[in-house]
Write a protein that holds these residues in place. Structure first.
Motif, PDB file in Angstrom:
ATOM      1  N   ALA A  10       1.148  -0.661   0.042  1.00 49.90           N
ATOM      2  CA  ALA A  10       0.164  -0.018  -0.129  1.00 49.90           C
ATOM      3  C   ALA A  10       1.427   1.111   0.037  1.00 49.90           C
ATOM      4  N   VAL A  11       0.783   2.533  -0.887  1.00 51.84           N
ATOM      5  CA  VAL A  11       0.992   3.447  -1.350  1.00 51.84           C
ATOM      6  C   VAL A  11       0.909   4.311  -1.236  1.00 51.84           C
ATOM      7  N   LYS A  12       1.325   5.284   0.198  1.00 48.63           N
ATOM      8  CA  LYS A  12       0.774   6.860   0.559  1.00 48.63           C
ATOM      9  C   LYS A  12       1.663   7.874   0.558  1.00 48.63           C
ATOM     10  N   ASP A  13       0.952   9.297  -0.652  1.00 45.16           N
ATOM     11  CA  ASP A  13       1.453  10.239  -0.336  1.00 45.16           C
ATOM     12  C   ASP A  13       1.754  11.143   0.427  1.00 45.16           C
ATOM     13  N   ASN A  14       1.836  11.749   1.225  1.00 49.31           N
ATOM     14  CA  ASN A  14       2.697  12.366   1.860  1.00 49.31           C
ATOM     15  C   ASN A  14       2.392  13.568   2.028  1.00 49.31           C
ATOM     16  N   LYS A  15       2.386  14.911   2.152  1.00 52.77           N
ATOM     17  CA  LYS A  15       2.176  16.212   1.922  1.00 52.77           C
ATOM     18  C   LYS A  15       3.248  16.996   2.206  1.00 52.77           C
ATOM     19  N   THR A  29       6.999  13.517   0.473  1.00 49.40           N
ATOM     20  CA  THR A  29       7.326  11.931  -0.235  1.00 49.40           C
ATOM     21  C   THR A  29       5.931  10.689   0.310  1.00 49.40           C
ATOM     22  N   THR A  30       7.537   9.604  -0.528  1.00 47.23           N
ATOM     23  CA  THR A  30       6.105   9.228  -0.263  1.00 47.23           C
ATOM     24  C   THR A  30       6.755   7.463   0.326  1.00 47.23           C
ATOM     25  N   THR A  31       5.733   7.413   1.235  1.00 43.60           N
ATOM     26  CA  THR A  31       5.714   5.799   2.162  1.00 43.60           C
ATOM     27  C   THR A  31       4.911   4.883   1.593  1.00 43.60           C
ATOM     28  N   TRP A  32       5.335   3.290   1.580  1.00 42.20           N
ATOM     29  CA  TRP A  32       4.570   2.283   1.686  1.00 42.20           C
ATOM     30  C   TRP A  32       4.099   1.233   3.310  1.00 42.20           C
ATOM     31  N   SER A  33       3.723   0.071   2.882  1.00 45.56           N
ATOM     32  CA  SER A  33       3.592  -0.375   4.154  1.00 45.56           C
ATOM     33  C   SER A  33       2.612  -1.515   3.449  1.00 45.56           C
ATOM     34  N   VAL A  34       3.129  -3.273   4.338  1.00 49.52           N
ATOM     35  CA  VAL A  34       2.118  -3.693   3.735  1.00 49.52           C
ATOM     36  C   VAL A  34       0.613  -4.013   3.861  1.00 49.52           C
ATOM     37  N   ALA A  35       0.132  -4.057   2.892  1.00 48.37           N
ATOM     38  CA  ALA A  35      -1.448  -4.264   2.696  1.00 48.37           C
ATOM     39  C   ALA A  35      -1.867  -4.956   3.575  1.00 48.37           C
ATOM     40  N   ARG A  36      -3.138  -5.371   3.518  1.00 45.54           N
ATOM     41  CA  ARG A  36      -3.727  -5.812   4.386  1.00 45.54           C
ATOM     42  C   ARG A  36      -4.718  -7.083   3.367  1.00 45.54           C
TER      43      ARG A  36
END
Length: 460
Positions: A445-450, A453-460
């Motif tokens: 799962a990808v998240k675009d921050n304000k 930057t872009t962070t990611w995590s393992v999707a459930r």
């Protein structure tokens, strides 16, 4: 001086201020598993709840001033039957089942003896097995016979319930009412239908030991005597807290009280009796016939242990709990928010009073969790959650563990994120979508921050 802790006491029916029998020596016993099969999620509730109480007592009185005994029942009719069914020895069954139980509850963040005991110091957490305490059980049985509270009949030893005038005090059941319910199936060798077995002869192939009270044939103990013997050995004839599930109040805990008091001549066995409420699944009683029987391991295959622990603590321990997927999803989101808020911050030196205070009110975990929600300082938030056995990992360690568990190729993920970033900068939305779809396919799962930057995590 420790802050004032109030606990609901089944014995008195009131919420009383806790004070140990010996200042600086708190002693607590909880009924543990019968190791014949994988423990179900309902079995996890007392383990988690009374782990929290153990943590709280250690926090209040100091780790060196609290002793906890949680027993293991490894001699039982169900164990004998299951071992025969599987064609293995009873010891193979109990050792294997206990090892699985330990793996399960450790995943739930439950403290274990090796976590708290220190070399060269008296053990503060013991896990006695019934089969290691046969001698102590036989000594108690001999004492009960000698005192006139037990008798020998047909190679059995039975507790003489009418010999104890206030039997039934813990459960609040009148003797005549209990006697009426016990007449359905009465063994001919019983003097009273309420009398219960302390020792019985072993059948061929069952575990057996030399019998007490002059009985010639080998035998094995009844269920109730084991906890009386083990608690007395490790905590004393009278101790502070006895805990377990509400289903154990009668007959198990009532019979423990009878055995211990009549053997040792004490007015009580334990000063405080704590009992947790039942667990149901999606609004129904859990049973194999309904197809909703769930083991701890079943739940852990789908949910992280920390999510399971939090979900267990959201309901006050004395209330019934409805175990639902929706509740687990909510607990998972709650933990994600907290981990994001604390990052890699170290916990504050002291737990916030706002979190501690509701726990001092009969373990009001729902109120304590609400207070944690209100904390905006990462260090204080983490300290408050740690008190409940939560947020035990740093955010980075947790993320790394989830990546490893999912078998994700980190280099591939970071390459796709770079491709997506370049495509977005070039306003190549099709290429950006392809990169995102590839990341989704990898379970990311990808998240675009304000801040760009872009962070990611393992999707459930």
């Amino acid at each position: 001086m420790a802050p004032m802790l109030r606990l609901y006491n089944t014995l008195t029916g009131t919420k009383d201020v806790f004070a140990p029998i010996e200042p600086g020596n708190v002693r607590m016993y909880a009924c543990g598993p019968t190791v014949y099969d994988a423990a179900h999620i309902g079995n996890a509730r007392p383990i988690v709840v009374f782990d929290l109480l153990f943590r709280l007592l250690r926090h209040l009185y100091g780790p060196g001033h609290v002793t906890y005994a949680r027993n293991v029942t490894d001699v039982d009719d169900k164990i004998n039957a299951r071992a025969a069914e599987r064609g293995i020895t009873i010891r193979e069954l109990t050792d294997g089942t206990l090892a699985q139980f330990h793996r399960d509850i450790r995943d739930l963040g439950v403290l274990m003896p090796e976590d708290v005991n220190r070399p060269g110091e008296p053990p503060r957490f013991v896990e006695p097995r019934a089969t290691d305490h046969i001698r102590e059980m036989c000594a108690m049985i001999e004492g009960l016979v000698k005192a006139g509270h037990a008798y020998v009949a047909a190679d059995h030893v039975l507790f003489d319930v009418p010999s104890m005038p206030d039997y039934g005090r813990l459960s609040g059941r009148p003797l005549d009412e209990m006697e009426a319910g016990a007449r359905v199936e009465v063994a001919p060798y019983k003097r009273s239908p309420l009398d219960f077995v302390l020792w019985k002869p072993s059948k061929p192939g069952e575990p057996s030991w030399d019998s007490p009270a002059g009985i010639a044939v080998p035998g094995r103990p009844g269920w109730h005597i084991e906890c009386s013997a083990m608690s007395a050995k490790h905590l004393g004839e009278t101790f502070d807290i006895h805990a377990g599930g509400i289903d154990l109040i009668f007959p198990h805990h009532e019979n423990e009280v009878a055995q211990s008091r009549c053997c040792f001549g004490t007015p009580v066995m334990a000063n405080w009796w704590l009992h947790n409420g039942f667990l149901q699944v999606e609004g129904e009683k859990m049973s194999k016939s309904l197809g909703n029987f769930i083991t701890i391991r079943d739940v852990l295959e789908d949910w992280p242990g920390e999510v399971v622990r939090l979900n267990m603590l959201k309901t006050h321990y004395r209330q019934p709990i409805d175990w639902t997927v929706r509740g687990l999803e909510e607990s998972s989101r709650m933990l994600e928010r907290w981990y994001a808020a604390v990052g890699d911050a170290a916990p504050a030196a002291e737990a916030p009073p706002s979190v501690l205070e509701p726990l001092l009110d009969d373990l009001n975990t729902a109120a304590a969790l609400a207070e944690i929600h209100r904390l905006d300082d990462p260090a204080r938030l983490k300290a408050g959650a740690n008190l409940l056995g939560l947020l035990g990992q740093t955010a980075s360690a947790r993320a790394e563990a989830s990546v490893q568990a999912a078998g994700i190729d980190v280099a591939r993920v970071e390459g796709l994120i770079a491709e997506r970033k370049a495509a977005r900068a070039a306003k190549d939305w099709a290429a950006s979508d392809r990169a995102r779809d590839a990341l989704t396919a990898l379970g990311v799962a990808v998240k675009d921050n304000k801040d760009g930057t872009t962070t990611w995590s393992v999707a459930r």
